[in-house]
Design a protein around this motif. Structure first.
Motif, mmCIF file in Angstrom:
data_model
loop_
_atom_site.group_PDB
_atom_site.id
_atom_site.type_symbol
_atom_site.label_atom_id
_atom_site.label_comp_id
_atom_site.label_asym_id
_atom_site.label_seq_id
_atom_site.Cartn_x
_atom_site.Cartn_y
_atom_site.Cartn_z
ATOM 1 N N ALA A 17 0.836 -1.207 0.000
ATOM 2 C CA ALA A 17 0.000 0.000 0.000
ATOM 3 C C ALA A 17 0.868 1.254 0.000
ATOM 4 C CB ALA A 17 -0.930 0.006 1.206
ATOM 5 N N SER A 18 1.951 1.245 0.780
ATOM 6 C CA SER A 18 2.810 2.432 0.842
ATOM 7 C C SER A 18 3.476 2.707 -0.507
ATOM 8 C CB SER A 18 3.863 2.295 1.943
ATOM 9 O OG SER A 18 4.837 1.335 1.611
ATOM 10 N N GLU A 19 3.783 1.649 -1.242
ATOM 11 C CA GLU A 19 4.379 1.833 -2.569
ATOM 12 C C GLU A 19 3.348 2.388 -3.552
ATOM 13 O OE1 GLU A 19 6.061 -1.924 -3.727
ATOM 14 O OE2 GLU A 19 7.551 -1.868 -2.120
ATOM 15 N N LYS A 20 2.142 1.825 -3.544
ATOM 16 C CA LYS A 20 1.088 2.239 -4.487
ATOM 17 C C LYS A 20 0.557 3.632 -4.183
ATOM 18 C CE LYS A 20 0.565 -1.525 -6.995
ATOM 19 N NZ LYS A 20 0.862 -1.594 -8.385
ATOM 20 N N LEU A 21 0.412 3.964 -2.901
ATOM 21 C CA LEU A 21 -0.193 5.232 -2.511
ATOM 22 C C LEU A 21 0.842 6.290 -2.137
ATOM 23 C CD1 LEU A 21 -3.152 3.820 -0.423
ATOM 24 C CD2 LEU A 21 -3.202 4.676 -2.781
ATOM 25 N N ASN A 22 2.109 5.916 -2.229
ATOM 26 C CA ASN A 22 3.223 6.840 -2.010
ATOM 27 C C ASN A 22 3.201 7.509 -0.627
ATOM 28 O OD1 ASN A 22 5.604 8.083 -2.809
ATOM 29 N ND2 ASN A 22 4.528 9.902 -3.507
ATOM 30 N N PHE A 23 3.223 6.682 0.425
ATOM 31 C CA PHE A 23 3.359 7.218 1.777
ATOM 32 C C PHE A 23 4.448 6.457 2.512
ATOM 33 C CE2 PHE A 23 -0.034 4.037 2.230
ATOM 34 C CZ PHE A 23 0.385 3.306 3.320
ATOM 35 N N ASP A 24 4.954 7.051 3.560
ATOM 36 C CA ASP A 24 6.025 6.450 4.353
ATOM 37 C C ASP A 24 5.404 5.603 5.460
ATOM 38 O OD1 ASP A 24 8.204 5.768 5.907
ATOM 39 O OD2 ASP A 24 8.884 7.823 6.223
ATOM 40 N N TYR A 25 5.485 4.294 5.342
ATOM 41 C CA TYR A 25 4.880 3.395 6.331
ATOM 42 C C TYR A 25 5.499 3.540 7.721
ATOM 43 C CZ TYR A 25 8.928 0.368 5.559
ATOM 44 O OH TYR A 25 10.201 -0.132 5.467
ATOM 45 N N MET A 26 6.676 4.139 7.803
ATOM 46 C CA MET A 26 7.304 4.321 9.112
ATOM 47 C C MET A 26 6.631 5.432 9.926
ATOM 48 S SD MET A 26 9.623 2.036 9.477
ATOM 49 C CE MET A 26 10.607 2.653 10.827
#
Length: 86
Positions: A17-26
């Motif tokens: 999801a973080s790759e597709k939606l471009n957010f930092d999962y950290m």
């Protein structure tokens, strides 16, 4: 402080999801996760107690001393969720 990013458990779904939606999962809220600071001499005891309760644990970093740092505490999902007009 030294953080071992590869030791932080992250679900495969969160990574995708973080790759597709471009957010930092950290920078996500981590419901169900606890980060504890434990003195090195108490670490084995703490891990044994957690294991006896069937709770997984990992060492994800250590304090190294030195200068103060500041951490980003913003929630990444607010960046991608639509905002209501006020």
């Amino acid at each position: 402080m030294e953080i071992y990013k590869n030791e932080i458990p992250v679900s495969d779904l969160t990574l995708r999801a973080s790759e597709k939606l471009n957010f930092d999962y950290m920078n996500l809220i981590s419901s169900g996760m606890l980060i504890a600071v434990i003195a090195p001499e108490k670490l084995s005891e703490a891990q044994a107690e957690l294991k006896s309760e069937n709770i997984q644990s990992r060492i994800i970093g250590r304090f190294t001393g030195g200068e103060k740092i500041s951490l980003n505490t913003s929630e990444e999902l607010w960046k991608i969720l639509p905002q209501k007009n006020q």
